[in-house]
Scaffold this active site. Structure first.
Site, mmCIF file in Angstrom:
data_model
loop_
_atom_site.group_PDB
_atom_site.id
_atom_site.type_symbol
_atom_site.label_atom_id
_atom_site.label_comp_id
_atom_site.label_asym_id
_atom_site.label_seq_id
_atom_site.Cartn_x
_atom_site.Cartn_y
_atom_site.Cartn_z
ATOM 1 N N SER A 69 44.632 -119.108 -79.692
ATOM 2 C CA SER A 69 45.527 -118.239 -80.458
ATOM 3 C C SER A 69 46.357 -117.354 -79.527
ATOM 4 C CB SER A 69 44.731 -117.410 -81.472
ATOM 5 O OG SER A 69 43.675 -116.727 -80.855
ATOM 6 N N GLY B 8 38.913 -118.144 -65.117
ATOM 7 C CA GLY B 8 39.836 -117.539 -66.082
ATOM 8 C C GLY B 8 41.229 -117.431 -65.513
ATOM 9 N N GLY C 22 30.268 -107.380 -76.071
ATOM 10 C CA GLY C 22 31.022 -108.623 -76.263
ATOM 11 C C GLY C 22 31.110 -109.476 -75.014
ATOM 12 N N LYS D 269 31.393 -125.148 -63.357
ATOM 13 C CA LYS D 269 32.465 -124.682 -62.474
ATOM 14 C C LYS D 269 32.185 -125.087 -61.024
ATOM 15 C CE LYS D 269 33.617 -120.993 -65.698
ATOM 16 N NZ LYS D 269 33.227 -119.630 -66.151
#
EC number: 1.1.1.3
Lengths: 435, 435
Positions: free
Chosen positions: B19, B135, B188, B206
């Protein structure tokens, strides 16, 4: 054993980096062929004097003084001469003869980048220059490719190892600039003529390259504001240390608003600045380099490593060379530089940052109010004001930290301070970056 | 205003990253077109439930459950579903239908990488995956391109933000693993089921990707030795802290020699290890990631930043997308993965590293000699031995630091220690990395 085709690679320059590139090409020929998909055939090394002493023992027959002939037969030209001419002419000849080009030449890119990019785009040549900034640290491809979908807001770079060594030494030993420079020279970190490093010319060229990439805007080196470290005193470094800061020579590329029009603009500048010790850049010691990137989506990134050295820079050159060979073999043109944004580059006077100003004043009633009034009158908001004990001569030292203020306003403030009778002298003005 | 051609981009997955990618594509459409040389037309977002709640408000008509139809009309497919299936099948369909692919799917690459790379190479498709590791941190392109001419000797990566947050919190607060995990969940940083993170599965995937790139060798995730952080105790962290170390979960990719044959080989492994506080990785706090690379010519490099997060990962996906569009527009195939080296991957038992072993022993004459003899008998050389004060029950604690020793020898040593009557228990065994 796979039979690879050969690509002819001409090397221009046989200095510290060039001789390391040649050595690695010869030593790792098979491995590099397997990685690149073609043998990298070193056809020659163009130098001024074929008999000059080299850092590395290389076959004498590789050397030639005839760069132009060498270029003519080459698929790829690696330019490691440095400086503007003849590098510019030779790179243009290479591009126009159909060769791809790898260069480590920061001065050339910062000065003639637009001309070279245009020439490469016209013929679809590849022009790779990972080694031009940060030595072995990958920063060009990360900015150009990995971050191509993000908005870079700011880059703070320690991009000159010599000055970082000097400032780090001043910070850790209390040395003066002169003795830290002498140590750097003795260790081979500073050249006999250290002007390009300590006056910030080298860092300004790198700032121009980084700003151009980050902001998709051609930023020529003439538009990079440049101050070197020659004005940095042991007292400033000591005072910064006590306040929790370290003085670093920063290359700053910033996306910001024109304070007069509100329009989007960019700034590229090089100067010594105070950096909070908690900032990752404060931990960059010795002759190391680091580039700290702030981007809208990616957040804060840092790229760290050795910023110079023959083998280190050769690593970046060879990475470019392998990548260029792969594309040469696969087919398809080089990707043109992205310079569409054409954002205006702000004059240093229009830039805003924070400042630490140290002044000696007469220790008498009303002085603080007078000083505060001078700052306020020029629109500079004071964040912090600290008065140290006054000396026997009735003078006190004030250290004033400002909020973000416009460079021109700060300059006017300093001029007004210096002219005020209660002020004995303005001892130090340093910018504060990285907040 | 330049009229750009349009490329049709299909997005698979509308979760946290998907998104954000869609939002940035729509918000920055003009700027991205100018950078990429073509408009990136988002033709649809394939999801399981078109009415599910999203993090970002996006046009409802973009959503579809029919991924296969969406793929058929696409020039470029962005796969952000995660997991193995249907991601694998859809990516293969995309490649075989002539589309280029951008993916952030570490599990997919670590497991089915060879199949996907082969399929892409067959048709000349681009397959980009900068977002799969670290990331927003550019690490894939630096390894694949910028360092393509160098020899990577070792990579030490903090590549999982959740476990770094937990271990950092244990280090700074003295928390137990359980309460640090609870804090991570509350903030979170940890998912409801934290298994993939704390058991090291995420880091192992990874490590497989980084080792494959660094060593030009396909290293499947099954060959990555994996230990999570669930065995790490507050006492271990505290003891490491006192000794000047910090415990980090490391993904380690290493070029080394097979101890039996002397042949060149590689190792990829994930486990918690002690890292000297002076090492740059020790300063990586919170949920941040960093990849430390040691290369023959480049020396030590470090890449640092946010390792996860929707916008951060989206930054890497968009960078790939812009780069893929540029090449799509310019023409020429994708560059195949370089996997020619085919180096053997060593079993963990053949790997050598250093260890810190803590044991409780009976405090009686001759014990030290007996312990030292057990180490020596298994070929493990002791570098340092420290005995703490004995307790009321007549037991003493020994902390033994070893030189580099083979993992199998250390395991045998520990087994022998545990079986010896003078040893009450082996309290802790931790590897020491980064020297």
């Amino acid at each position: 054993m796979i039979e690879y085709r050969s690509l002819r690679v001409a090397l221009l320059g046989g200095g510290t980096v060039g001789s390391q590139v040649a050595r690695l090409l010869l030593e790792h020929a098979d491995e590099l062929a397997a990685r690149a998909g073609a043998r990298i055939e070193l056809t020659g090394i163009a130098v001024r004097d074929v008999d000059a002493k080299r850092d590395v023992d290389l076959p004498h027959e590789l050397f030639t003084t005839d760069a132009e002939s060498l270029i003519l037969g080459a698929d790829i030209v690696v330019e490691l001469i440095g400086g503007l001419e003849p590098a510019r002419t030779l790179v243009l000849q290479a591009i126009n003869s159909g060769a791809d080009v790898v260069t480590a030449n920061k001065a050339l890119l910062a000065t003639h980048g637009p001309e070279l990019f245009e020439a490469a785009e016209q013929v679809g040549a590849q022009l790779a220059y990972e080694a031009a900034v940060g030595g072995a640290i990958p920063i060009i491809r990360p900015l150009r490719d990995s971050m191509a979908g993000d908005t870079v807001d700011r880059i703070l770079g320690i991009v000159n190892g010599t000055t970082n060594y000097i400032l780090d030494r001043m910070d850790t030993t209390g040395d003066s600039l002169e003795s830290a420079l002498a140590a750097a020279t003795a260790l081979g970190y500073a050249e006999a003529d250290p002007t390009a490093d300590i006056e910030g010319y080298d860092a300004a060229q790198k700032a121009a390259i980084l700003a151009s990439l980050a902001f998709h805007t051609l930023v020529p080196v003439e538009q990079v504001h440049r101050e070197g470290i020659t004005g940095v005193t042991a007292a400033q470094v000591e005072s910064a240390r006590k306040a929790g800061y370290v003085v670093k020579l920063l290359a700053i590329c910033e996306r910001l608003r024109d304070p007069d029009t509100g329009d989007e603009a960019v700034s590229a500048r090089v100067y010594p600045a105070m950096v909070d010790r908690a900032h990752p850049l404060a931990a960059v010691h010795g002759a190391n380099n680091a580039v700290f990137v702030e981007a809208s989506a990616a957040g804060d990134l840092m790229f760290y490593g050795a910023g110079a050295g023959g083998a280190e820079t050769a690593s970046a050159v060879l990475g470019d060379l392998v990548a260029v060979v792969r594309r040469h073999v696969a087919g398809g043109p080089g990707i043109a530089e992205s310079t569409h944004a054409e954002l205006p580059v702000l004059d240093i006077g229009q830039v805003t940052t924070r400042y630490a100003v140290t002044i000696e004043v007469l220790d008498q009633p009303g002085v603080l109010a007078a000083i505060a009034q001078i700052f306020a009158a020029h629109g500079v908001s004071v964040e912090q004001l600290e008065q140290t004990l006054s000396d026997d001569a009735g003078r006190a030292t004030l250290v004033i930290g400002t909020h973000e203020a416009r460079e021109s306003s700060l300059a006017d403030t300093v001029a007004a301070l210096a002219a005020d009778p209660v002020v004995d002298q303005v001892t130090s003005v340093l910018r504060v970056e990285g907040a």
